[in-house]
Structures are given as structure tokens and as C-alpha cells.
Design an enzyme around this catalytic site. Sequence first.
Site, PDB file in Angstrom:
ATOM      1  N   TYR A  98       0.823  -1.204   0.000  1.00  0.00           N
ATOM      2  CA  TYR A  98       0.000   0.000   0.000  1.00  0.00           C
ATOM      3  C   TYR A  98       0.861   1.260   0.000  1.00  0.00           C
ATOM      4  O   TYR A  98       0.445   2.299  -0.517  1.00  0.00           O
ATOM      5  CB  TYR A  98      -0.951  -0.004   1.193  1.00  0.00           C
ATOM      6  CG  TYR A  98      -2.134  -0.934   1.008  1.00  0.00           C
ATOM      7  CD1 TYR A  98      -3.290  -0.485   0.375  1.00  0.00           C
ATOM      8  CD2 TYR A  98      -2.088  -2.246   1.449  1.00  0.00           C
ATOM      9  CE1 TYR A  98      -4.374  -1.328   0.191  1.00  0.00           C
ATOM     10  CE2 TYR A  98      -3.162  -3.098   1.263  1.00  0.00           C
ATOM     11  CZ  TYR A  98      -4.306  -2.636   0.637  1.00  0.00           C
ATOM     12  OH  TYR A  98      -5.372  -3.472   0.442  1.00  0.00           O
ATOM     13  N   GLU A 140      -7.799  -7.338   5.552  1.00  0.00           N
ATOM     14  CA  GLU A 140      -6.941  -8.399   5.012  1.00  0.00           C
ATOM     15  C   GLU A 140      -6.151  -9.095   6.115  1.00  0.00           C
ATOM     16  O   GLU A 140      -5.972 -10.318   6.074  1.00  0.00           O
ATOM     17  CB  GLU A 140      -6.025  -7.804   3.939  1.00  0.00           C
ATOM     18  CG  GLU A 140      -6.797  -7.437   2.670  1.00  0.00           C
ATOM     19  CD  GLU A 140      -6.169  -6.306   1.866  1.00  0.00           C
ATOM     20  OE1 GLU A 140      -4.926  -6.099   2.007  1.00  0.00           O
ATOM     21  OE2 GLU A 140      -6.880  -5.638   1.109  1.00  0.00           O
ATOM     22  N   PHE A 385     -16.101 -11.868 -11.835  1.00  0.00           N
ATOM     23  CA  PHE A 385     -14.818 -12.484 -12.166  1.00  0.00           C
ATOM     24  C   PHE A 385     -13.907 -11.384 -12.718  1.00  0.00           C
ATOM     25  O   PHE A 385     -14.167 -10.833 -13.786  1.00  0.00           O
ATOM     26  CB  PHE A 385     -14.994 -13.588 -13.208  1.00  0.00           C
ATOM     27  CG  PHE A 385     -15.755 -14.787 -12.700  1.00  0.00           C
ATOM     28  CD1 PHE A 385     -15.755 -15.115 -11.359  1.00  0.00           C
ATOM     29  CD2 PHE A 385     -16.470 -15.587 -13.562  1.00  0.00           C
ATOM     30  CE1 PHE A 385     -16.453 -16.218 -10.897  1.00  0.00           C
ATOM     31  CE2 PHE A 385     -17.177 -16.701 -13.112  1.00  0.00           C
ATOM     32  CZ  PHE A 385     -17.158 -17.009 -11.767  1.00  0.00           C
ATOM     33  N   GLY A 386     -12.853 -11.046 -11.995  1.00  0.00           N
ATOM     34  CA  GLY A 386     -11.954  -9.980 -12.430  1.00  0.00           C
ATOM     35  C   GLY A 386     -12.218  -8.718 -11.647  1.00  0.00           C
ATOM     36  O   GLY A 386     -12.917  -8.718 -10.630  1.00  0.00           O
TER      37      GLY A 386
END
Length: 395
Positions: A98, A140, A385-386
Amino acid sequence: MLSEQATPVVRATLPVVGAALGEIAERFYAGMFAARPELLRDLFNRGNQANGDQRRALAGSVAAFAGALLKNPDTRPDAMLARIAHKHASLGVTSEQYKVVHEHLFAAIVDVLGDAVTPDVAQAWDEVYWLMANALIALEAGLYEEIGVAEGEVRRPMEIVERRQETADTTSFVLRPADGRPAGPFRPGQYVSVRVELPDGARQIRQYSLSAAPGRPQWRITVKRIEGDPAGEVSTWLHEHARVGDTIEVSAPFGDLVLPEGEGPLLLASAGIGSTPMLAMLDHLATTGSHRPVTVVHADRSPADHAHREELHRLVDALPNGSLHLWYEEPGAASARPGRADVTTLDLPPGVTAYLCGPLPFMRQVRGDLLAGGVAAAAVHYEVFGPDLWLGAES
């Protein structure tokens, strides 16, 4: 929340910054990859970079996050952040990255906007960035802790134990850990990231839904071959080179489009390869003997293009309160309607929770029809998706 000093600055500059975000994102990625080429080679999807999807997704996410801070200053857009965090965790993104993004993103902002980036503007948008980044880092970190791994260490070698050609352009792979242990649990609807080494030495990553129920010692993914380079370089490699006995790197399962607990009615709507997370959900419901009302909608080009077609029929037939509605663009298929899926023709039960997966136009149409029919926006969930180019949609 944004500080009192930053709020009016972000409100005043959001139209200008938002309008320039596409160009900012383009220069950001160009600058970052020039300085750190290994990120494009081994982390970022080269296909999404080539077609611009990743740039549009970044611009959309920053604009949506800033807009949410202004619209609801006392809350955080956790649905959007959770979706991004799961994608990042499946790639093994780390907190240090980041800082790299910050450096090159703000260099691009100054490059594009020039003198308009006063110290006050820079400070306000720096605050926006770190509010978003720190929220994602925390989410995360929680995901890494939940599965018991160090930050970013999400992959392990898995052996291909079965390969099956489902359609002309779709193949399923059954995987087990190379150390012989059980594959481990996951929630129906989740996906894994697969990393392969390509002929040029790049180690590219793509995400594939787990297409069978949890609770087995092995996992299954179903891969549709995508044409074009670099868009289809991983799917093409898997179709052409991955064989039984080979080992590939696979992440732990992630994803927040998961089967909800309870007995409430469900709508599972998919198109094309978007059926894969729905198969895992249906498999789980059938395996556990669920009596939930489940309406299944699937759209495809033809029966021959419909991967796992017979399996889908079998799973829905195993549900006492399941119903299947098929649409094929190619007319004349038995037990299916011609054309595109139309959920307005269905008698959906009150209180239905909907899960959508497929091409973005399909999901937009189905979602719009559901909302027009009285289904609450909060009850309609989707998987992309993606890069997520639909960040403004409620979920």
C-alpha cells in the site's frame, strides 16, 4: 471518518478528481510498473491491465469510497471494502504494498492535475487514501489470521488428480494438497487464486470459483478458456499444459459471495461460467439435505456450451423444493427457453435472497428486474470475475 478540515475540500474537488481518475489511474500504473516491473509480472493481471479493466476498477473504487465518506460520514462502506479485501488476500497482497501504491498514485495525481493539487487538496486526498488503505489492511489482516497464515502467505502446492473436459472450451480440475493432507474447508461460493509460471517467466495469477461442495478431501475448479493474449494466458496455459499429476500453486479460499445460513428462499442466477459458485452452493444444499426453496436460473449459448449441465440438473432434482429455469440463446433446446434469461417470468417467493454471477450486462439486467419486482437491494448479491467494475451497486 474524514476530518472536519478534509471534508469540504474532498466535497469541492471530488468532481474534478473523479473526472480525472481514469487518466490518473493510467499514469499511476505506468509509473509503478516502470519502477517495479515485478508487480506486473508476478502480481497484477496483465490481461486486465491490457484491456483497461483494472484502471477503471481502481478509479471506480476510489471515487465510490470518497463519495461514501461524504454521503454517510459516520459509517464505512464495508460491503465494497470486504469484496476488495477478499480479492487482495487471495493474491497475497501485503501492507507494505500500500505504501508503494501511495507513492505512485499521488505522483500521478500531481502529474495529471498539476497546480490544482494545493497543499490542502493533497492532504485531504491523502486522508481519503489512507482511510481506505488502512481499512483494507485491517480487513486483510483479519482474513490472514482467520486461515492461520502470515501476511501474504496464502498459496500452497496442489496436485491435479483429475482433469475433465466439460465443454469444448471448459475444463474442470480436481486438486489435492501436494503433502497428501485434506484440502480443507471453505464456504460454498468462494474462490481460489491459481498461480502458474508462463513461458516468459512471469508468474501470473487468476481466480477460479470452487465448483463443488466443501467437506471433501479435494477441491474442484472449472476453467473456461479465454481467447487472446494476455487476457487468456493463464486459462490457455491450464488447458494446454496442466495434466494429472502436475502441481500448481493454489491459494486458500476467499470471497464474500457465500451461501447464507438459515432456511429462507434463494434465487441462484448465473450465465456462462458464472454457474461455478452456484454449483458449489447447490452441491452443499443437496449434500446436507436442505429443504429450502431454491430457484435456479441459468443462461448460456447452447446446451453444448453449458458446463456441468447434467450435474446442474441432478443437483436441482435432489432438492425437494428446488426448481430449474434454463435459457439458451440457441433455439430448440429441450427443457429450456430461447433467448436471454428473464426473471420477471418467475414467481419468486417473498423474502427471497438472490445471488448473481455472470457477465456484467447479465447481472445488471437481472438485478434491475429484481429491484423493479420488489426484491430489496440488500437481498441481491453478486460476484464479478476480475476487477469489480460495478462498485456503485448496492450489495
